[in-house]
Design an enzyme around this catalytic site. Structure first.
Site, PDB file in Angstrom:
ATOM      1  N   HIS A 106      -9.185   1.912   4.932  1.00  0.00           N
ATOM      2  CA  HIS A 106      -7.896   2.021   5.620  1.00  0.00           C
ATOM      3  C   HIS A 106      -8.043   2.965   6.817  1.00  0.00           C
ATOM      4  O   HIS A 106      -8.782   3.949   6.749  1.00  0.00           O
ATOM      5  CB  HIS A 106      -6.810   2.526   4.663  1.00  0.00           C
TER       6      HIS A 106
ATOM      7  N   GLU B  34      -5.276  -4.566  10.508  1.00  0.00           N
ATOM      8  CA  GLU B  34      -4.222  -3.579  10.731  1.00  0.00           C
ATOM      9  C   GLU B  34      -4.478  -2.848  12.051  1.00  0.00           C
ATOM     10  O   GLU B  34      -5.247  -1.878  12.091  1.00  0.00           O
ATOM     11  CB  GLU B  34      -4.211  -2.550   9.598  1.00  0.00           C
TER      12      GLU B  34
ATOM     13  N   ASN C 264       0.893  -1.169   0.000  1.00  0.00           N
ATOM     14  CA  ASN C 264       0.000   0.000   0.000  1.00  0.00           C
ATOM     15  C   ASN C 264       0.924   1.209   0.000  1.00  0.00           C
ATOM     16  O   ASN C 264       1.518   1.540   1.019  1.00  0.00           O
ATOM     17  CB  ASN C 264      -0.898  -0.010   1.242  1.00  0.00           C
TER      18      ASN C 264
ATOM     19  N   SER D 257       3.716  -2.177  10.179  1.00  0.00           N
ATOM     20  CA  SER D 257       5.166  -2.311  10.384  1.00  0.00           C
ATOM     21  C   SER D 257       5.685  -3.712  10.055  1.00  0.00           C
ATOM     22  O   SER D 257       6.630  -4.190  10.683  1.00  0.00           O
ATOM     23  CB  SER D 257       5.547  -1.902  11.811  1.00  0.00           C
TER      24      SER D 257
ATOM     25  N   GLY E 275       2.910   2.352  10.752  1.00  0.00           N
ATOM     26  CA  GLY E 275       3.916   3.406  10.579  1.00  0.00           C
ATOM     27  C   GLY E 275       4.612   3.792  11.869  1.00  0.00           C
ATOM     28  O   GLY E 275       5.294   4.807  11.936  1.00  0.00           O
TER      29      GLY E 275
ATOM     30  N   LYS F  80       0.294   4.283  -0.294  1.00  0.00           N
ATOM     31  CA  LYS F  80      -0.249   5.506   0.330  1.00  0.00           C
ATOM     32  C   LYS F  80       0.050   6.713  -0.572  1.00  0.00           C
ATOM     33  O   LYS F  80       0.002   6.580  -1.785  1.00  0.00           O
ATOM     34  CB  LYS F  80       0.290   5.668   1.751  1.00  0.00           C
TER      35      LYS F  80
ATOM     36  N   GLU G 162      -6.254   5.225   7.856  1.00  0.00           N
ATOM     37  CA  GLU G 162      -5.952   6.641   7.543  1.00  0.00           C
ATOM     38  C   GLU G 162      -7.155   7.317   6.906  1.00  0.00           C
ATOM     39  O   GLU G 162      -7.410   8.509   7.134  1.00  0.00           O
ATOM     40  CB  GLU G 162      -4.696   6.710   6.647  1.00  0.00           C
TER      41      GLU G 162
END
Ligand code: 13P
Length: 255
Positions: A98, A170, A13, A216, A176, A15, A100
């Site tokens: 996601h 996730e 991904n 991660s 991250g 991003k 985010e």
């Protein structure tokens, strides 16, 4: 992973990273490194990179995904992209829900569900992301949070369609941050997701769904994570942006 039951999938991904020329360069570097992979390899890239990514990977084993899609076929939705647009350029997968998108762009389980149904109706394979926040884990409500997301995000999705859907677990606190869920934590939640699918559908359907771990994941921790029965692959952020960091994860999933 249990490859006898389901497809192992390693997806990058990207991003909001890589311009079209950078995307081409990264994919050209990646193609020879993953050409013998015994798992599905996907790169989910920004919208403006899709055309060049599809052109560059034509005839290779790398599939291309988008990072979102809208549920309407067309209309007054400034800044959005429809499933028909993605299909026409040759996209196969699409990341939905996601954390985010949920955190910064007001995505809700209701809109994730609408996008998931639209993607499936258009013949795209959704990668639906779920995961708990740190404080939700600390309050010991991880299972409630995950069950709620799975039930709402997949509301009204048929058993046949859910088999075409990838679920990405996730944990938000691991994205991250360099903090990975331990392989036992990842397995516990991925197994819980499968049990939830078995309740909503049936055991055979649940066993057919690919459930990835994301957060991660890297060359150092992927072997242990992918060794777990219910971790069928990974959704990789940072480590997907460098071919030499992504390749070892694909190699681990190919064992
Ligand atoms: P990182 O691998 O950078 O933690 O990102 C994970 C992720 O969000 C993939 O969708």
């Amino acid at each position: 992973m249990d490859k006898s039951k389901r497809k192992a999938i390693i997806a990058g991904n990207w991003k909001m990273n890589k311009t079209p020329s950078e995307a081409k360069a990264l994919l050209e570097e990646l193609i020879p490194l993953v050409k013998d992979a015994d798992c599905e390899v996907i790169a989910c890239v920004p919208y403006v990179d899709l055309a060049v990514a599809i052109e560059t990977t034509k005839g290779t084993n790398i599939k291309i995904g988008a990072e979102n899609c809208h549920w309407a076929e067309s209309g007054a939705f400034t800044g959005e992209v429809s499933t028909g647009m993605l299909k026409e350029v040759g996209v196969e997968y699409v990341v939905l829900g996601h954390s985010e998108r949920r955190q910064y762009f007001g995505e809700t389980d209701e809109t994730v569900n609408k996008r998931t149904k639209a993607a499936l109706a258009a013949g795209l394979k959704p990668i639906v992301c779920v995961g708990e926040l740190l404080w939700e884990r600390e309050c010991d409500i991880t299972e409630e949070v995950i069950a709620r997301q799975i039930k709402l995000d997949l509301f009204d999705v048929s058993a046949e369609d859910v088999k075409k859907t990838v679920i990405a677990y996730e944990p938000v606190w691991a994205i991250g941050t360099g903090k990975t869920a331990t392989s036992d934590q990842a397995e516990e939640v991925c197994a819980f997701i499968r049990a939830t699918l078995a309740k909503l559908y049936d055991e055979e359907t649940a066993q057919a769904v690919t459930i990835q771990y994301g957060g991660s994941m890297n060359a150092d921790n992927c072997d242990e994570l992918l060794a777990k029965t219910n971790v069928d692959g990974g959704l990789i952020g940072g480590a997907s942006l460098v071919a030499a960091k992504f390749q070892p994860i694909v190699a681990a999933a190919s064992k």
